[in-house]
Design a protein around this motif. Structure first.
Motif, PDB file in Angstrom:
ATOM      1  N   GLY A   1     -11.719 -12.942  22.455  1.00 41.89           N
ATOM      2  CA  GLY A   1     -12.384 -12.082  23.608  1.00 41.89           C
ATOM      3  C   GLY A   1     -13.842 -12.859  23.641  1.00 41.89           C
ATOM      4  O   GLY A   1     -14.895 -12.238  23.810  1.00 41.89           O
ATOM      5  N   CYS A   2     -13.711 -14.108  24.082  1.00 43.95           N
ATOM      6  CA  CYS A   2     -14.910 -14.798  24.361  1.00 43.95           C
ATOM      7  C   CYS A   2     -15.979 -14.491  25.317  1.00 43.95           C
ATOM      8  O   CYS A   2     -17.038 -14.626  25.282  1.00 43.95           O
TER       9      CYS A   2
ATOM     10  N   CYS B   1     -19.559 -18.529  21.666  1.00 39.69           N
ATOM     11  CA  CYS B   1     -19.132 -19.804  21.775  1.00 39.69           C
ATOM     12  C   CYS B   1     -20.145 -20.913  21.682  1.00 39.69           C
ATOM     13  O   CYS B   1     -20.156 -21.876  21.047  1.00 39.69           O
ATOM     14  N   LEU B   2     -21.008 -20.654  22.768  1.00 41.61           N
ATOM     15  CA  LEU B   2     -21.987 -21.773  22.882  1.00 41.61           C
ATOM     16  C   LEU B   2     -23.152 -21.771  21.672  1.00 41.61           C
ATOM     17  O   LEU B   2     -23.513 -23.033  21.545  1.00 41.61           O
TER      18      LEU B   2
ATOM     19  N   ILE C   1     -13.143 -22.603  20.132  1.00 45.86           N
ATOM     20  CA  ILE C   1     -12.106 -22.453  21.170  1.00 45.86           C
ATOM     21  C   ILE C   1     -12.753 -21.032  21.427  1.00 45.86           C
ATOM     22  O   ILE C   1     -12.693 -20.032  20.426  1.00 45.86           O
ATOM     23  N   GLY C   2     -12.656 -20.789  22.629  1.00 50.54           N
ATOM     24  CA  GLY C   2     -12.520 -19.254  23.084  1.00 50.54           C
ATOM     25  C   GLY C   2     -11.418 -18.667  23.733  1.00 50.54           C
ATOM     26  O   GLY C   2     -11.094 -19.567  24.793  1.00 50.54           O
ATOM     27  N   VAL C   3     -11.088 -17.622  23.425  1.00 48.88           N
ATOM     28  CA  VAL C   3      -9.883 -17.081  24.224  1.00 48.88           C
ATOM     29  C   VAL C   3     -10.239 -15.762  24.844  1.00 48.88           C
ATOM     30  O   VAL C   3     -10.732 -14.865  24.262  1.00 48.88           O
TER      31      VAL C   3
ATOM     32  N   MET D   1     -13.637 -14.400  33.443  1.00 54.26           N
ATOM     33  CA  MET D   1     -14.331 -14.548  32.273  1.00 54.26           C
ATOM     34  C   MET D   1     -14.393 -15.902  31.688  1.00 54.26           C
ATOM     35  O   MET D   1     -15.317 -16.609  31.623  1.00 54.26           O
ATOM     36  N   ILE D   2     -13.053 -16.419  31.803  1.00 52.95           N
ATOM     37  CA  ILE D   2     -12.798 -17.804  31.283  1.00 52.95           C
ATOM     38  C   ILE D   2     -13.669 -18.763  32.387  1.00 52.95           C
ATOM     39  O   ILE D   2     -14.136 -19.815  31.845  1.00 52.95           O
TER      40      ILE D   2
END
Length: 264
Positions: free
Chosen positions: A87-88, A94-95, A108-110, A116-117
């Motif tokens: 749930g990035c 992530c960054l 990896i972001g999901v 959002m992606i």
């Protein structure tokens, strides 16, 4: 039950899609009011343990004010590791993680929300991060290979899933032997009243879907995790009560840090 899960999914897609596209400010609506723009988001994240200099490396647009802790403080990331964020969102954690694992590592972001992606990828471009990979998908069915990840992180997301055991089974599957779990999430202090459980705004706002620490520990052990630690975040009631003024949610839930390991 399947229809109920699909109803929750549609509601969350709509809710967080609007946040990502700027049609809803953070978690605010007629009930919730935890946000107050970028300055307020920075203030809250400062209380959660993020250092002020993080915004020299991460675009402020990545901070949507949706977290309830700082899982990176306990993730103990190392250079070259592969990290997965469940749930990035817009890519904030992530960054930060990308800088900690270095160019030889991968983050990896999901996220289930296309908006959002898209926003996370824009933020990665702004930050000049080349070691991040944002993937559209469900945390109950991760688009990630078996035993390919060193660390799984997440920030205030798993409470939203009506299938928490599936989430943790997927996290276990993708972790390498010895891999680590470091999650910040909202947990229930006691059985939630029906008026809170049935409130869709409070569900989308990370309150109504919370379960107790005992339930999370039971699931983690059932899935196979060891070295489990679940600790409340000190002072979290000071910002949780602002999520729904007058409702008293801080009497019923708390932010907590969940740590576990996949046995070697």
């Amino acid at each position: 039950m399947k229809d109920k899960k699909e109803e929750v999914r549609r509601m969350l897609l709509n809710y967080y899609g609007k946040i990502a596209s700027g049609h809803r400010k953070g978690c605010c609506n007629e009930v919730l009011s935890c946000c107050g723009g970028p300055q307020k988001n920075d203030e809250v994240f400062g209380k959660l343990g993020y250092s002020p200099d993080v915004f020299e490396r991460v675009p402020r647009e990545a901070n949507l004010g949706l977290g309830c802790g700082n899982p990176l403080r306990s993730a103990c990331l190392k250079r070259g590791e592969t990290v997965l964020d469940l749930g990035c969102g817009a890519g904030f954690d992530c960054l930060i993680a990308a800088g900690e694992v270095g160019e030889e590592g991968l983050v990896i972001g999901v996220d289930m929300t296309p908006e959002m992606i898209a926003r996370a990828r824009e933020n990665a471009e702004k930050a000049g991060c080349r070691n991040v990979d944002f993937r559209l998908g469900d945390i109950e069915k991760l688009p990630v290979a078996d035993e390919s990840v060193d660390v799984v992180i997440s920030n205030c997301v798993i409470n939203l899933s009506p299938e928490k055991e599936r989430v943790f089974r997927e996290a276990f599957r993708v972790l390498k032997p010895g891999g680590r779990l470091a999650i910040s999430d909202i947990l229930a202090l006691k059985e939630l009243p029906q008026e809170i459980k049935r409130n869709p705004d409070l569900y989308a706002g990370c309150i109504s879907g919370a379960v107790t620490a005992e339930e999370i520990e039971r699931i983690l052990r059932k899935v196979g995790f060891v070295d489990i630690s679940i600790e409340p975040v000190p002072g979290s009631s000071s910002f949780i009560r602002d999520w729904a003024p007058g409702v008293g949610v801080d009497d019923h839930v708390t932010s907590a840090l969940i740590i576990a390991r996949k046995r070697v």
